[in-house]
Design an enzyme around this catalytic site. Structure first.
Site, mmCIF file in Angstrom:
data_model
loop_
_atom_site.group_PDB
_atom_site.id
_atom_site.type_symbol
_atom_site.label_atom_id
_atom_site.label_comp_id
_atom_site.label_asym_id
_atom_site.label_seq_id
_atom_site.Cartn_x
_atom_site.Cartn_y
_atom_site.Cartn_z
ATOM 1 N N GLY A 1 0.796 -1.229 0.000
ATOM 2 C CA GLY A 1 0.000 0.000 0.000
ATOM 3 C C GLY A 1 0.822 1.270 0.000
ATOM 4 O O GLY A 1 0.273 2.357 0.191
ATOM 5 N N GLN A 2 2.131 1.155 -0.216
ATOM 6 C CA GLN A 2 2.942 2.377 -0.252
ATOM 7 C C GLN A 2 2.605 3.183 -1.501
ATOM 8 O O GLN A 2 2.573 2.640 -2.616
ATOM 9 C CB GLN A 2 4.439 2.039 -0.240
ATOM 10 C CG GLN A 2 5.310 3.292 -0.110
ATOM 11 C CD GLN A 2 6.806 2.970 -0.019
ATOM 12 O OE1 GLN A 2 7.220 1.824 -0.148
ATOM 13 N NE2 GLN A 2 7.598 3.997 0.200
ATOM 14 N N HIS B 1 8.454 6.814 5.164
ATOM 15 C CA HIS B 1 7.632 7.446 6.199
ATOM 16 C C HIS B 1 7.041 6.372 7.084
ATOM 17 O O HIS B 1 6.545 5.358 6.602
ATOM 18 C CB HIS B 1 6.524 8.307 5.592
ATOM 19 C CG HIS B 1 5.669 7.590 4.575
ATOM 20 N ND1 HIS B 1 6.076 7.388 3.273
ATOM 21 C CD2 HIS B 1 4.450 7.019 4.687
ATOM 22 C CE1 HIS B 1 5.138 6.726 2.628
ATOM 23 N NE2 HIS B 1 4.135 6.477 3.459
HETATM 24 P P1 AMP Z 1 1.553 5.336 2.112
HETATM 25 O O1 AMP Z 1 0.280 4.870 1.452
HETATM 26 O O2 AMP Z 1 2.034 4.465 3.222
HETATM 27 O O3 AMP Z 1 2.630 5.640 1.077
HETATM 28 O O4 AMP Z 1 1.179 6.707 2.840
HETATM 29 C C1 AMP Z 1 1.200 7.950 2.222
HETATM 30 C C2 AMP Z 1 0.455 8.881 3.145
HETATM 31 O O5 AMP Z 1 0.777 10.213 2.796
HETATM 32 C C3 AMP Z 1 -1.061 8.759 3.069
HETATM 33 O O6 AMP Z 1 -1.571 8.394 4.356
HETATM 34 C C4 AMP Z 1 -1.515 10.152 2.643
HETATM 35 O O7 AMP Z 1 -2.714 10.555 3.252
HETATM 36 C C5 AMP Z 1 -0.353 11.008 3.057
HETATM 37 N N1 AMP Z 1 -0.180 12.249 2.329
HETATM 38 C C6 AMP Z 1 -0.225 12.430 0.980
HETATM 39 N N2 AMP Z 1 0.021 13.717 0.671
HETATM 40 C C7 AMP Z 1 0.240 14.366 1.848
HETATM 41 C C8 AMP Z 1 0.541 15.723 2.195
HETATM 42 N N3 AMP Z 1 0.675 16.681 1.268
HETATM 43 N N4 AMP Z 1 0.666 16.027 3.508
HETATM 44 C C9 AMP Z 1 0.519 15.082 4.452
HETATM 45 N N5 AMP Z 1 0.254 13.782 4.191
HETATM 46 C C10 AMP Z 1 0.104 13.430 2.907
#
Ligand code: AMP
Ligand code: ZN
Length: 115
Positions: A94-95, A101
């Site tokens: 799910g990345q 992060h």
């Molecule tokens: P993942 O799916 O583990 O790669 O998580 C990516 C995360 O980044 C998701 O939970 C999104 O909601 C978050 N995200 C995407 N864009 C932003 C942003 N501009 N500021 C803060 N979080 C974000």
């Protein structure tokens, strides 16, 4: 800095974020689409694609990210009740943002397995 990377742009202050914690090599900010009352993303300021790349770098950065997650949990008041640190690593996990992060999640019963 990777010029087309969303989280590098947050580090560079080119995109705004609600920053809640910072160290020399890490930055943490609230997730834009929170899945729990506390949902903070803790990243390295330097660009690594995922947690595996950070582990491979083997220079103590993985330790710093985990320690930052701990500090965030304490600061957010979820250290006692319980919290989860998730590093989605790779597309099948799910990345969606390929800059390492850790999701620091807490403030509700999170359930297991995560799905
Ligand atoms: P993942 O799916 O583990 O790669 O998580 C990516 C995360 O980044 C998701 O939970 C999104 O909601 C978050 N995200 C995407 N864009 C932003 C942003 N501009 N500021 C803060 N979080 C974000
Ligand atoms: Zn990046």
């Amino acid at each position: 800095m990777e010029t087309d990377c969303l989280f590098c742009k947050i580090v560079a202050k080119e995109i705004p974020a609600e920053i809640v914690h910072e160290t020399a090599r890490t930055l943490a900010f609230r997730d834009i689409n929170p899945q729990a009352p506390t949902h903070v993303l803790v990243i390295s300021k330097g660009h690594y694609a995922d947690a595996g790349a950070v582990a491979d770098a083997d220079d103590g950065l993985a330790d710093e990210i985990l320690k930052a997650a701990r500090s965030i949990a304490v600061q957010e008041g979820v250290a006692e009740s319980g919290y989860r640190v998730v590093f989605n690593t790779g597309p099948a996990a799910g990345q969606t943002v390929f800059h390492v992060h850790g999701h620091v999640l807490g403030g509700r019963d999170l359930g297991w397995p995560p799905g």
